[in-house]
Design a protein around this motif. Structure first.
Motif, PDB file in Angstrom:
ATOM      1  N   LEU A   7       0.831  -1.198   0.000  1.00 52.37           N
ATOM      2  CA  LEU A   7       0.000   0.000   0.000  1.00 52.37           C
ATOM      3  C   LEU A   7       0.870   1.255   0.000  1.00 52.37           C
ATOM      4  N   GLN A   8       1.916   1.260   0.822  1.00 57.92           N
ATOM      5  CA  GLN A   8       2.836   2.395   0.847  1.00 57.92           C
ATOM      6  C   GLN A   8       3.477   2.601  -0.524  1.00 57.92           C
ATOM      7  N   GLN A   9       3.911   1.524  -1.146  1.00 58.09           N
ATOM      8  CA  GLN A   9       4.543   1.613  -2.459  1.00 58.09           C
ATOM      9  C   GLN A   9       3.573   2.119  -3.516  1.00 58.09           C
ATOM     10  N   TYR A  10       2.334   1.690  -3.417  1.00 56.11           N
ATOM     11  CA  TYR A  10       1.316   2.154  -4.365  1.00 56.11           C
ATOM     12  C   TYR A  10       1.127   3.669  -4.237  1.00 56.11           C
ATOM     13  N   THR A  45     -11.547  -0.134  -9.553  1.00 55.79           N
ATOM     14  CA  THR A  45     -12.377  -0.500  -8.414  1.00 55.79           C
ATOM     15  C   THR A  45     -11.822  -1.698  -7.653  1.00 55.79           C
ATOM     16  N   LYS A  46     -11.269  -2.659  -8.360  1.00 56.28           N
ATOM     17  CA  LYS A  46     -10.721  -3.854  -7.703  1.00 56.28           C
ATOM     18  C   LYS A  46      -9.556  -3.469  -6.783  1.00 56.28           C
ATOM     19  N   ASP A  47      -8.638  -2.643  -7.269  1.00 59.94           N
ATOM     20  CA  ASP A  47      -7.520  -2.199  -6.441  1.00 59.94           C
ATOM     21  C   ASP A  47      -8.006  -1.355  -5.267  1.00 59.94           C
ATOM     22  N   TYR A  48      -9.000  -0.537  -5.510  1.00 61.81           N
ATOM     23  CA  TYR A  48      -9.581   0.297  -4.459  1.00 61.81           C
ATOM     24  C   TYR A  48     -10.155  -0.579  -3.346  1.00 61.81           C
ATOM     25  N   GLN A  49     -10.936  -1.569  -3.722  1.00 61.45           N
ATOM     26  CA  GLN A  49     -11.544  -2.449  -2.728  1.00 61.45           C
ATOM     27  C   GLN A  49     -10.484  -3.196  -1.936  1.00 61.45           C
ATOM     28  N   MET A  50      -9.450  -3.654  -2.615  1.00 64.40           N
ATOM     29  CA  MET A  50      -8.373  -4.382  -1.950  1.00 64.40           C
ATOM     30  C   MET A  50      -7.633  -3.470  -0.975  1.00 64.40           C
ATOM     31  N   LEU A  53      -9.846  -2.802   2.081  1.00 65.02           N
ATOM     32  CA  LEU A  53      -9.876  -4.012   2.904  1.00 65.02           C
ATOM     33  C   LEU A  53      -8.582  -4.143   3.708  1.00 65.02           C
ATOM     34  N   LEU A  54      -7.468  -3.926   3.058  1.00 68.90           N
ATOM     35  CA  LEU A  54      -6.170  -4.010   3.718  1.00 68.90           C
ATOM     36  C   LEU A  54      -6.068  -2.985   4.856  1.00 68.90           C
ATOM     37  N   ILE A  55      -6.506  -1.775   4.595  1.00 71.58           N
ATOM     38  CA  ILE A  55      -6.469  -0.727   5.619  1.00 71.58           C
ATOM     39  C   ILE A  55      -7.351  -1.113   6.803  1.00 71.58           C
ATOM     40  N   ARG A  56      -8.546  -1.605   6.534  1.00 72.75           N
ATOM     41  CA  ARG A  56      -9.462  -1.996   7.613  1.00 72.75           C
ATOM     42  C   ARG A  56      -8.884  -3.145   8.444  1.00 72.75           C
ATOM     43  N   GLN A  57      -8.223  -4.090   7.769  1.00 73.77           N
ATOM     44  CA  GLN A  57      -7.596  -5.199   8.496  1.00 73.77           C
ATOM     45  C   GLN A  57      -6.479  -4.691   9.400  1.00 73.77           C
ATOM     46  N   GLN A  58      -5.670  -3.799   8.870  1.00 71.77           N
ATOM     47  CA  GLN A  58      -4.571  -3.239   9.651  1.00 71.77           C
ATOM     48  C   GLN A  58      -5.095  -2.420  10.835  1.00 71.77           C
ATOM     49  N   LEU A  59      -6.166  -1.669  10.617  1.00 71.89           N
ATOM     50  CA  LEU A  59      -6.770  -0.907  11.708  1.00 71.89           C
ATOM     51  C   LEU A  59      -7.290  -1.848  12.801  1.00 71.89           C
ATOM     52  N   ALA A  60      -7.890  -2.951  12.410  1.00 71.81           N
ATOM     53  CA  ALA A  60      -8.384  -3.924  13.384  1.00 71.81           C
ATOM     54  C   ALA A  60      -7.228  -4.517  14.188  1.00 71.81           C
ATOM     55  N   LEU A  61      -6.129  -4.832  13.515  1.00 76.65           N
ATOM     56  CA  LEU A  61      -4.949  -5.365  14.215  1.00 76.65           C
ATOM     57  C   LEU A  61      -4.395  -4.351  15.206  1.00 76.65           C
TER      58      LEU A  61
END
Length: 73
Positions: A7-10, A45-50, A53-61
Motif C-alpha cells: 500500500l505504501q509503495q502504491y 475499483t478492484k484495487d480500491y476495494q483491496m 480491505l487491507l487498511i481496515r484489516q490493519q486498523l483492526a490489528l
C-alpha cells in the motif's frame, strides 16, 4: 496489494509519502488518499476495494494490539 508495504509503495507512485509515527493515524490518512485517488478515477475499483480491505484489516490489528497494551496497565 497484499501488505501494508504494498500500500505504501502504491501511494508513492502518486507522490504520497505518509509517516506520522502513529500507525492508526497513518492508516486513516492512507484511506483518505486512496479514496481521493479512486474518486479521481486514477485507480480501478478492484484495487480500491483491496486497498480499503487491507487498511481496515490493519486498523483492526492495531486496535486489538492497543487493547492488549491497555489491559496490561
Amino acid at each position: 496489494m497484499k501488505t501494508y508495504y504494498d500500500l505504501q509503495q502504491y501511494l508513492k507512485r502518486f507522490g504520497t509519502f505518509i509517516y506520522m509515527g502513529d500507525r492508526v493515524a497513518e492508516l486513516e490518512m492512507m484511506e483518505t488518499e486512496i479514496r481521493e485517488i479512486h474518486r479521481m478515477q486514477m485507480m480501478d475499483t478492484k484495487d480500491y476495494q483491496m486497498a480499503i480491505l487491507l487498511i481496515r484489516q490493519q486498523l483492526a490489528l492495531e486496535t486489538e494490539k492497543q487493547k492488549k497494551i491497555d489491559k496490561k496497565r
